[in-house]
Design a protein around this motif. Structure first.
Motif, PDB file in Angstrom:
ATOM      1  N   ASP A  73       0.822  -1.211   0.000  1.00 19.21           N
ATOM      2  CA  ASP A  73       0.000   0.000   0.000  1.00 19.21           C
ATOM      3  C   ASP A  73       0.858   1.264   0.000  1.00 19.21           C
ATOM      4  O   ASP A  73       0.376   2.347   0.276  1.00 19.21           O
ATOM      5  CB  ASP A  73      -0.942  -0.011   1.212  1.00 19.21           C
ATOM      6  CG  ASP A  73      -0.169  -0.095   2.521  1.00 19.21           C
ATOM      7  OD1 ASP A  73       1.075  -0.223   2.460  1.00 19.21           O
ATOM      8  OD2 ASP A  73      -0.794  -0.036   3.587  1.00 19.21           O
ATOM      9  N   GLN A  74       2.133   1.122  -0.272  1.00 21.72           N
ATOM     10  CA  GLN A  74       3.060   2.266  -0.260  1.00 21.72           C
ATOM     11  C   GLN A  74       3.326   2.784  -1.680  1.00 21.72           C
ATOM     12  O   GLN A  74       3.470   1.997  -2.611  1.00 21.72           O
ATOM     13  CB  GLN A  74       4.411   1.852   0.340  1.00 21.72           C
ATOM     14  CG  GLN A  74       4.390   1.533   1.811  1.00 21.72           C
ATOM     15  CD  GLN A  74       4.532   2.793   2.650  1.00 21.72           C
ATOM     16  OE1 GLN A  74       5.149   3.753   2.213  1.00 21.72           O
ATOM     17  NE2 GLN A  74       3.936   2.778   3.836  1.00 21.72           N
ATOM     18  N   THR A  75       3.407   4.099  -1.795  1.00 19.49           N
ATOM     19  CA  THR A  75       3.871   4.713  -3.036  1.00 19.49           C
ATOM     20  C   THR A  75       5.302   5.174  -2.794  1.00 19.49           C
ATOM     21  O   THR A  75       5.574   5.869  -1.811  1.00 19.49           O
ATOM     22  CB  THR A  75       2.990   5.919  -3.412  1.00 19.49           C
ATOM     23  OG1 THR A  75       1.653   5.464  -3.575  1.00 19.49           O
ATOM     24  CG2 THR A  75       3.475   6.565  -4.696  1.00 19.49           C
ATOM     25  N   LEU A  76       6.208   4.793  -3.666  1.00 18.60           N
ATOM     26  CA  LEU A  76       7.626   5.125  -3.487  1.00 18.60           C
ATOM     27  C   LEU A  76       8.162   5.775  -4.762  1.00 18.60           C
ATOM     28  O   LEU A  76       7.592   5.610  -5.842  1.00 18.60           O
ATOM     29  CB  LEU A  76       8.440   3.859  -3.186  1.00 18.60           C
ATOM     30  CG  LEU A  76       8.016   3.054  -1.946  1.00 18.60           C
ATOM     31  CD1 LEU A  76       8.694   1.690  -1.958  1.00 18.60           C
ATOM     32  CD2 LEU A  76       8.345   3.802  -0.668  1.00 18.60           C
ATOM     33  N   ASP A 111      17.108   4.593   7.270  1.00 15.51           N
ATOM     34  CA  ASP A 111      17.963   3.845   6.346  1.00 15.51           C
ATOM     35  C   ASP A 111      17.206   3.486   5.078  1.00 15.51           C
ATOM     36  O   ASP A 111      16.055   3.024   5.141  1.00 15.51           O
ATOM     37  CB  ASP A 111      18.459   2.560   7.024  1.00 15.51           C
ATOM     38  CG  ASP A 111      19.594   2.864   7.997  1.00 15.51           C
ATOM     39  OD1 ASP A 111      20.115   3.997   7.941  1.00 15.51           O
ATOM     40  OD2 ASP A 111      19.920   1.983   8.811  1.00 15.51           O
ATOM     41  N   GLY A 112      17.841   3.650   3.957  1.00 20.75           N
ATOM     42  CA  GLY A 112      17.228   3.280   2.687  1.00 20.75           C
ATOM     43  C   GLY A 112      16.306   4.341   2.115  1.00 20.75           C
ATOM     44  O   GLY A 112      15.738   4.161   1.048  1.00 20.75           O
ATOM     45  N   VAL A 113      16.170   5.445   2.827  1.00 22.91           N
ATOM     46  CA  VAL A 113      15.276   6.518   2.362  1.00 22.91           C
ATOM     47  C   VAL A 113      16.089   7.803   2.209  1.00 22.91           C
ATOM     48  O   VAL A 113      16.774   8.226   3.139  1.00 22.91           O
ATOM     49  CB  VAL A 113      14.109   6.741   3.347  1.00 22.91           C
ATOM     50  CG1 VAL A 113      13.251   7.909   2.904  1.00 22.91           C
ATOM     51  CG2 VAL A 113      13.279   5.473   3.452  1.00 22.91           C
ATOM     52  N   LEU A 144       7.889   8.273  -0.083  1.00 21.15           N
ATOM     53  CA  LEU A 144       9.315   8.234   0.275  1.00 21.15           C
ATOM     54  C   LEU A 144      10.166   8.085  -0.991  1.00 21.15           C
ATOM     55  O   LEU A 144       9.800   7.354  -1.915  1.00 21.15           O
ATOM     56  CB  LEU A 144       9.597   7.063   1.221  1.00 21.15           C
ATOM     57  CG  LEU A 144       8.856   7.109   2.562  1.00 21.15           C
ATOM     58  CD1 LEU A 144       9.183   5.864   3.386  1.00 21.15           C
ATOM     59  CD2 LEU A 144       9.213   8.371   3.344  1.00 21.15           C
ATOM     60  N   ILE A 145      11.293   8.791  -1.004  1.00 19.21           N
ATOM     61  CA  ILE A 145      12.246   8.682  -2.113  1.00 19.21           C
ATOM     62  C   ILE A 145      13.315   7.682  -1.688  1.00 19.21           C
ATOM     63  O   ILE A 145      13.920   7.831  -0.619  1.00 19.21           O
ATOM     64  CB  ILE A 145      12.897  10.047  -2.410  1.00 19.21           C
ATOM     65  CG1 ILE A 145      11.822  11.096  -2.701  1.00 19.21           C
ATOM     66  CG2 ILE A 145      13.887   9.937  -3.558  1.00 19.21           C
ATOM     67  CD1 ILE A 145      12.329  12.529  -2.619  1.00 19.21           C
ATOM     68  N   GLN A 185      21.971   2.667  -0.872  1.00 16.31           N
ATOM     69  CA  GLN A 185      21.985   2.040   0.457  1.00 16.31           C
ATOM     70  C   GLN A 185      21.114   0.784   0.493  1.00 16.31           C
ATOM     71  O   GLN A 185      21.492  -0.229   1.088  1.00 16.31           O
ATOM     72  CB  GLN A 185      21.524   3.044   1.509  1.00 16.31           C
ATOM     73  CG  GLN A 185      21.804   2.542   2.915  1.00 16.31           C
ATOM     74  CD  GLN A 185      21.335   3.511   3.962  1.00 16.31           C
ATOM     75  OE1 GLN A 185      20.397   4.270   3.754  1.00 16.31           O
ATOM     76  NE2 GLN A 185      21.990   3.498   5.109  1.00 16.31           N
ATOM     77  N   LEU A 186      19.971   0.859  -0.162  1.00 14.93           N
ATOM     78  CA  LEU A 186      19.080  -0.302  -0.174  1.00 14.93           C
ATOM     79  C   LEU A 186      19.762  -1.518  -0.786  1.00 14.93           C
ATOM     80  O   LEU A 186      19.721  -2.626  -0.229  1.00 14.93           O
ATOM     81  CB  LEU A 186      17.825   0.025  -0.987  1.00 14.93           C
ATOM     82  CG  LEU A 186      16.660   0.671  -0.254  1.00 14.93           C
ATOM     83  CD1 LEU A 186      15.572   1.027  -1.253  1.00 14.93           C
ATOM     84  CD2 LEU A 186      16.116  -0.271   0.810  1.00 14.93           C
ATOM     85  N   VAL A 187      20.391  -1.304  -1.926  1.00 16.84           N
ATOM     86  CA  VAL A 187      21.027  -2.421  -2.628  1.00 16.84           C
ATOM     87  C   VAL A 187      22.241  -2.916  -1.848  1.00 16.84           C
ATOM     88  O   VAL A 187      22.453  -4.126  -1.695  1.00 16.84           O
ATOM     89  CB  VAL A 187      21.419  -2.003  -4.063  1.00 16.84           C
ATOM     90  CG1 VAL A 187      22.195  -3.123  -4.749  1.00 16.84           C
ATOM     91  CG2 VAL A 187      20.167  -1.660  -4.869  1.00 16.84           C
TER      92      VAL A 187
END
Lengths: 694, 83
Positions: free
Chosen positions: A560-563, A658-660, A673-674, A679-681
C-alpha cells in the motif's frame, strides 16, 4: 543598499579579482608573458587594493599596494618575469587571499612581513627605483587620526599654494578638488566613503562648494552637484590619492593644486523612458507579445548581469517546487476525470519544466569556483611534501547548483590531499619507476545523464590492495577467509578510521577523512567510485546531481506504499520470465539479464513489510545502477508514473531512515518516500559479516 | 510642522524617498530629524542641502554630525548657515 551590502559586493568582487589574477599567474607559469596576461593580474590586485582602501581594510590595502607596485614594474618590463618571480607572485596572491578572508571574517590579518620583504627585495633589484617608489607612498597600516583643526598649519598651506609639485611627494600640504559625478553614486560606489578616506589619510576638508545645486524643482538627486576642496598633508602623494579615486574611474574628476580650475558640472543623461509606447505600438491585437519583447530585448544585451539576494532565489525555487506539486495534483484530478491527455496539460507540463530549469539555472555556478582553489592547494602541498605536481583541468565551465558547489570544496580538498600525499610518489621514486619526476593531477568535470561527473585522477602508485586488505583483516573489517574483489578492497578505504599510512602527517594519514568524504558526497545525493591501477594511478569519480531541489523519478507501488525511485539510477524495467529468476541460498534470488546475473531486491522486505510479499512474476523489476554495488533489480508491484518530484528533507521533519533519501508530496497530497537506492542495494546484497566497511 | 525622520542608512534610495516626501509636502514647514542616522551618502547630503535651504538639521546623530563636519558641511547643515 546598506553598508553591509556594499562590503558583501566588495568581497564577491575580491573573489573574482583573485580568480582573474590567479588565472593570469597560472598562464605566466606556463610561459605566457604578454601584456594582456600581466595587465589582467595587475587589474585583479589593483581592484582589491582600491576597494580595501575605500572600506578601510588597511592591512589588505597595505599588502596589495606593495604587491601592485612590483606588478607595475613587471608590466613596465623593468623587472623580468622569471620562474622564481612567478612563484613569489603566486605566494603573494595567496597572502592577498588570506588577507581578504581575514577582512571578511573579522579575523587577524596574516603575518606578511617576510613576504613583503621579499616583494620589496624584488623591487629593490630593479635598480632601486621601486624601493624608492614604495618609500614615497607610505602604507597606512593603521589609519592615522585626522589632523585636529587647531593643529592645521594654514600658513604652511598658503605658502605652498603657488608652488607646483615638482616631485611625486610634495614637500608641503597641497590642495585637491574632488567632483564626483552621477556614476560615482551608482553600483555600490559612495563618494562620501572616499572623502572619509581622505580625512583618514590626514586630509582636511576646506570647503564644500554647493554653487551648482539647483532649486528643489529642478533638483535631480542622481546628479553630482558638489565639489569638495581638501588640503592634503605632505606625507600623501598625488599618485596615492589618484589611486584611491581610481576606483571611481571617469565618474570622479580631481583637480590637483591651488591653481587648478574647478572641475565642471557634468550632468548625466536621464534614464531612458520605460517603453510604454512600444507596448501599444504592436497594435491592439498583439499587446502581450509586444510587452514581452521589451524586457527580452534588454535581457539579450551581452555582458549585463544583476546581483540577486540568494534568499530571494531560494524563495523562487521553493515556489517553483510548489508549482510542480500543484501541477501534479492538477494532472491527477484531470486523470480521474479521464482528461489526462488534454493538450493544455501537456503544454503546462512543458512550461513548468521550462520554469523549473530556468529557476535552477539561476543557482548554477561553474565548477571553476572550486577548481580555482586547487592551484594554491597544490603549491602548499608541494612545498610541504617536496613533491612536484602538475595540474591539468578540463570541463571547468560545467555548472552545478550553488549549494553543491559550496559543499564540494571540502571533499575535493581531501581527495587532492590524499592523492598528493599517498598517490603521487616523490621525484626520486618516480624516476626510479621510469616516470617523469613531476606527477600529474587531473581534474575534470562533465555533465552526463542528468548528473555531473567529477574525476580526480593522479598518475601515482595506485592503491596498494595487499596492504589495504591486510590492514582490513587486522582491524576485523574483512573475515580472514574472505576473498573480496579488487573493487571491494578499494572501497575499504572509505571505512571509518581506515588508514594504511605508516606515519600521520599534517596532510593526511589519520584515517578520519575518506569516510567523511563519502558521507559528504552522499549527503549531496551523489556517489563516489574508485578506479585504481597499480603503478599507474588512482581516480576518484564523483557523480553528483545537478540540483538538490527537484529531480525526475519513477513512481512505484509496493503493497500500500507509493515510493519514488530516482530516475538517475534506473537502467530499465522488465517483467521477467520464470526461467530468468534463479534462487540463491536462503530466499535470495538473482535475475538473469541477458546473461548477466544481478541480485533481486524485494522492496517490500527492504521496507520491513514481510507479510505483503511481492510476486516477482506478477510484479515488475526495475534494473538500477548503484555507486558501489553494481546493478540490482528492485522488485515492485507496479510502476504508476514517471515525473518530476520535489525533494523534501525527511531528516528535517522527522529523522534519518535507512534506505530513504527523502520524501516528496504526490499529486493526491500524500507523502511518498524517495528511495536511497545505493543504500538499499548495498544493505541487501552484502553479507554484514563479510564487509563491515560497506 | 511636519518632520521627516531619516533612516539609519541614508543611501541613494533613501534620498529619493526623502526628496519625494519633501516635494509632496513642501519645504516651508518641514523639519528633518537625523537622530537615527548611522551613515550618509552624497545623494542624501545634496537632498538635505536643497530641502533645508539653510535651516539646520534637527537632532543629528553623532555619526551624522561627524560625517557632515568631515565633508565641510557642518556650518550649512548643523548650524544653519544661509546658502
Amino acid at each position: 543598499m546598506t553598508p553591509k551590502d556594499l562590503t558583501d559586493i566588495f568581497f564577491v568582487e575580491c573573489e573574482e579579482s583573485l580568480q582573474l589574477a590567479e588565472a593570469g599567474l597560472a598562464a605566466c607559469q606556463e610561459g605566457t608573458h604578454d601584456d594582456d596576461t600581466i595587465n589582467a593580474v595587475f587589474r585583479g590586485v589593483h581592484s582589491i587594493k582600491g576597494g580595501a582602501g575605500a572600506f578601510g581594510y588597511w592591512p589588505l590595502q597595505g599588502f596589495t599596494h606593495i604587491f601592485e607596485t612590483l606588478l607595475s614594474d613587471v608590466r613596465d618590463c623593468t623587472v623580468a618575469i622569471e620562474p622564481h618571480l612567478v612563484d613569489l607572485l603566486l605566494r603573494a596572491l595567496d597572502t592577498v587571499s588570506d588577507h581578504v578572508t581575514a577582512a571578511r571574517e573579522g579575523g587577524d590579518p596574516p603575518a606578511d612581513a617576510a613576504l613583503l620583504a621579499e616583494l620589496e627585495a624584488a623591487m629593490a633589484a630593479n635598480q632601486g627605483k621601486a624601493a624608492a617608489f614604495a618609500a614615497a607612498v607610505p602604507v597606512p597600516v593603521v589609519a592615522p587620526a585626522p589632523a585636529a583643526a587647531d593643529d592645521f598649519d594654514l600658513d604652511a598651506l598658503l605658502d605652498g599654494l603657488g608652488d607646483e609639485p615638482a616631485e611625486t611627494v610634495p614637500e608641503k600640504e597641497w590642495l585637491v578638488q574632488v567632483r564626483p559625478h552621477a556614476g560615482a553614486m551608482l553600483n555600490g560606489s559612495e563618494p562620501v566613503l572616499l572623502l572619509r578616506e581622505l580625512v583618514a589619510l590626514g586630509g582636511q576638508c576646506l570647503a564644500c562648494d554647493t554653487a551648482d545645486l539647483p532649486d528643489l524643482d529642478k533638483f535631480d538627486p542622481a546628479q553630482g552637484y558638489l565639489v569638495w576642496t581638501f588640503a592634503m598633508p605632505a606625507t600623501v602623494s598625488e599618485d596615492a590619492l589618484r589611486e584611491l579615486f581610481d576606483f571611481l574611474g571617469e565618474d570622479c574628476d580631481l583637480a590637483i593644486g591651488a591653481d587648478a580650475p574647478r572641475p565642471a558640472l557634468r550632468l548625466a543623461a536621464p534614464p531612458p523612458p520605460v517603453p510604454v509606447a512600444s507596448v501599444s505600438a504592436g497594435g491592439p491585437d498583439k499587446p502581450a507579445a509586444s510587452a514581452a519583447a521589451a524586457p527580452r530585448a534588454a535581457a539579450a544585451a551581452p555582458g549585463q548581469s544583476v546581483r540577486i539576494d540568494l534568499a530571494k532565489l531560494d524563495r523562487l525555487i521553493d515556489t517553483v517546487g510548489e508549482l510542480v506539486i500543484a501541477q501534479a495534483m492538477l494532472a491527477q484530478r484531470l486523470g480521474h476525470a479521464n482528461l489526462a491527455n488534454v493538450e493544455e496539460l501537456g503544454t503546462l507540463d512543458v512550461l513548468v519544466r521550462d520554469i523549473q530549469e530556468s529557476a535552477m539555472a539561476f543557482r548554477a555556478q561553474p565548477i571553476d569556483t572550486v577548481f580555482g582553489r586547487v592551484p594554491r592547494l597544490l603549491r602548499e602541498l608541494g612545498s610541504s611534501t617536496g613533491k612536484r605536481v602538475r595540474l591539468e583541468v578540463s570541463g571547468e565551465t560545467t555548472e552545478l547548483d550553488k549549494t553543491v558547489i559550496e559543499r564540494l570544496g571540502e571533499p575535493l580538498t581531501h581527495l587532492i590531499r590524499n592523492a598528493v600525499d599517498h598517490g603521487i610518489e616523490t621525484p626520486e621514486e618516480r624516476l626510479a619507476a621510469g616516470k617523469s619526476a613531476e606527477g600529474t593531477l587531473t581534474l575534470s568535470a562533465e555533465q552526463r545523464a542528468g548528473r555531473v561527473l567529477i574525476r580526480i585522477a593522479d598518475d601515482g602508485r595506485g592503491i596498494d590492495r595487499a596492504r589495504v586488505l591486510a590492514k582490513a583483516r587486522e582491524r576485523g573489517l574483512v573475515a580472514a577467509n574472505a576473498t573480496p574483489s579488487d573493487e571491494e578492497i578499494d572501497l575499504l578505504i572509505f571505512a571509518p578510521g581506515f588508514s594504511t599510512a605508516q606515519a600521520v602527517s599534517n596532510i593526511s594519514g589519520r584515517g578520519v577523512g575518506m569516510d567523511v568524504v563519502r558521507q559528504n558526497v552522499k549527503d549531496l545525493g551523489g556517489r563516489i567510485t574508485i578506479e585504481s591501477v597499480p603503478e599507474h594511478g588512482t581516480a576518484f569519480v564523483l557523480a553528483l546531481p545537478l540540483t538538490l531541489a527537484i529531480s525526475d523519478g519513477m513512481i512505484v507501488e509496493v503493497g500500500d506504499q507509493t515510493l519514488v525511485v530516482p530516475l538517475a539510477h534506473v537502467v530499465e524495467s522488465l517483467r521477467p520470465a520464470e526461467a530468468e529468476l534463479k534462487g540463491v541460498g536462503s530466499g535470495r534470488q538473482m535475475l538473469n539479464v541477458r546473461g548477466r546475473f544481478i541480485p533481486v531486491v524485494p522492496l517490500c522486505q527492504a521496507l520491513g513489510d514481510h507479510r505483503t510479499g511481492v510476486d516477482k512474476q506478477a510484479g515488475v523489476l526495475i534494473v538500477v545502477e548503484t555507486g558501489n554495488s553494481g546493478r540490482a533489480a528492485l522488485a515492485v508491484d507496479a510502476i504508476t508514473d514517471q515525473r518530476q518530484f520535489v525533494i523534501k528533507s525527511l531528516e528535517r521533519h522527522y529523522c534519518h531512515v535507512d534506505g530513504v533519501a527523502g520524501a516528496t508530496i504526490m499529486g493526491d497530497g500524500r507523502v511518498a518516500l524517495i528511495l536511497d537506492v545505493d543504500q538499499l542495494v548495498a544493505s541487501h546484497s552484502r553479507p554484514p559479516a563479510q564487509l563491515e566497511a560497506a | 510642522m511636519t518632520t521627516i525622520t531619516l533612516p539609519p542608512q541614508c543611501t541613494r534610495e533613501a534620498a529619493l524617498a526623502v526628496l519625494a516626501q519633501a516635494r509632496e509636502q513642501g519645504t516651508a514647514d518641514l523639519a528633518i530629524d537625523g537622530i537615527a542616522v548611522e551613515s550618509v551618502g552624497q545623494a542624501m547630503l545634496q537632498v538635505l542641502l536643497v530641502v533645508l535651504g539653510g535651516r539646520p538639521l534637527g537632532s543629528p546623530s553623532a555619526a551624522l554630525a561627524d560625517m557632515v563636519r568631515k565633508v565641510g558641511l557642518g556650518p550649512r547643515l548643523l548650524e544653519g548657515a544661509a546658502q
